[in-house]
Design a protein around this motif. Sequence first.
Motif, PDB file in Angstrom:
ATOM      1  N   LEU A  44       0.830  -1.200   0.000  1.00 39.67           N
ATOM      2  CA  LEU A  44       0.000   0.000   0.000  1.00 39.67           C
ATOM      3  C   LEU A  44       0.870   1.257   0.000  1.00 39.67           C
ATOM      4  O   LEU A  44       0.554   2.244  -0.682  1.00 39.67           O
ATOM      5  N   ALA A  45       1.971   1.226   0.731  1.00 40.58           N
ATOM      6  CA  ALA A  45       2.871   2.379   0.750  1.00 40.58           C
ATOM      7  C   ALA A  45       3.481   2.614  -0.634  1.00 40.58           C
ATOM      8  O   ALA A  45       3.639   3.758  -1.073  1.00 40.58           O
ATOM      9  N   ARG A  48       0.787   4.137  -2.860  1.00 40.48           N
ATOM     10  CA  ARG A  48       0.573   5.556  -2.541  1.00 40.48           C
ATOM     11  C   ARG A  48       1.700   6.420  -3.078  1.00 40.48           C
ATOM     12  O   ARG A  48       1.478   7.551  -3.535  1.00 40.48           O
ATOM     13  N   ALA A  49       2.910   5.903  -3.040  1.00 39.51           N
ATOM     14  CA  ALA A  49       4.064   6.688  -3.472  1.00 39.51           C
ATOM     15  C   ALA A  49       4.203   6.755  -4.984  1.00 39.51           C
ATOM     16  O   ALA A  49       4.573   7.802  -5.535  1.00 39.51           O
ATOM     17  N   ASP A  77      -8.174   0.704   3.140  1.00 39.44           N
ATOM     18  CA  ASP A  77      -7.081   0.333   2.245  1.00 39.44           C
ATOM     19  C   ASP A  77      -7.545   0.337   0.791  1.00 39.44           C
ATOM     20  O   ASP A  77      -6.840   0.823  -0.110  1.00 39.44           O
ATOM     21  N   ALA A  80      -7.722   3.726  -0.607  1.00 37.25           N
ATOM     22  CA  ALA A  80      -6.440   4.399  -0.789  1.00 37.25           C
ATOM     23  C   ALA A  80      -5.736   4.004  -2.081  1.00 37.25           C
ATOM     24  O   ALA A  80      -4.913   4.765  -2.600  1.00 37.25           O
ATOM     25  N   ALA A  81      -6.041   2.807  -2.603  1.00 34.77           N
ATOM     26  CA  ALA A  81      -5.392   2.338  -3.833  1.00 34.77           C
ATOM     27  C   ALA A  81      -6.249   1.241  -4.455  1.00 34.77           C
ATOM     28  O   ALA A  81      -6.967   0.528  -3.748  1.00 34.77           O
TER      29      ALA A  81
END
Length: 310
Positions: A44-45, A48-49, A77, A80-81
């Motif tokens: 997930l990080a 997001r990046a 989650d 978010a993506a």
Amino acid sequence: MSQKPAQHNKRDAMDSHAAIAAARGTAHILVAGPTASGKSALALAIARAHGGTIVNADALQVYRGWPILTAQPNAADRAAAPHALYGHVPDDAPYSVGLWLAEVAALAATGARLIVTGGTGLYFRALTEGLAPVPPVPPQTRAEADAHLADGGIGALLADLDPATAARIDTRNPARVQRAWEVLRATGRGLADWQDATPPPLMPLDTVLPLRLDMAPDRLNPRIARRFDAMLAQGALDEARARLPRWTPRAPSSQAIGAAQLVAHLRGEMSLGDARDLSIVATRQFAKRQRTWFRARMRNWQAVAPDMAR
């Protein structure tokens, strides 16, 4: 989007932040690791990046009935993506690595960056090494294998295997042994022979960023316990209660760790405390097998020492 994988040193473990930086500009990212090691948080990080679709590579998270017990992404989650191949298969439907690989191929064909994450080593092996074109096994062959296993145990199935296949598979794993027996019985060719005819892989290892999370047992085991307690608090027992009227132990979705124990509690066969403790022990044992498998089969993957696991 660049098709050249990021350069990284596989000899030394990097931390999660370095892994996120390494993912910049890569076509696809693979994130493997044992259960509860923080794979989803890292995937997930990265999404997001750098953007990308998070794709499930866990054989139990594909099933619909256990979103909590199999630790599928929650609503936050998913908001978010983009996520794909989570909870999209009915609990009683057949599913295989071949079906999974075809679905990943369809996602890759869209041109999206895929962040493939999970703990099923066989899925990653098929993705990066190719999958043997083994024909489907007829139901009657599977029923025959079930009966053979029940009568004579795993040894009876092993005795019938060709030497090349017996030398290649995990002979302590009843599911793998039964699969090999079924293939030989149904096709007249050993599984090793089929594997030797494997076509080129969808994502060769040198075209992706392959990340392998590892976490020492003294860190991982407490996380496993905390996560199972969180699952109970979030409603895992309600999931088991909903499955109870149509519970079938041999169904693929019923192999979710903790499912059998929670069902046994609901049937009055053990206390909730015992179901919890047994589930945690089973999860720790599963994580140990995963760590052993990943270290042996994923030596060329970039090791990551997760420092942002949740």
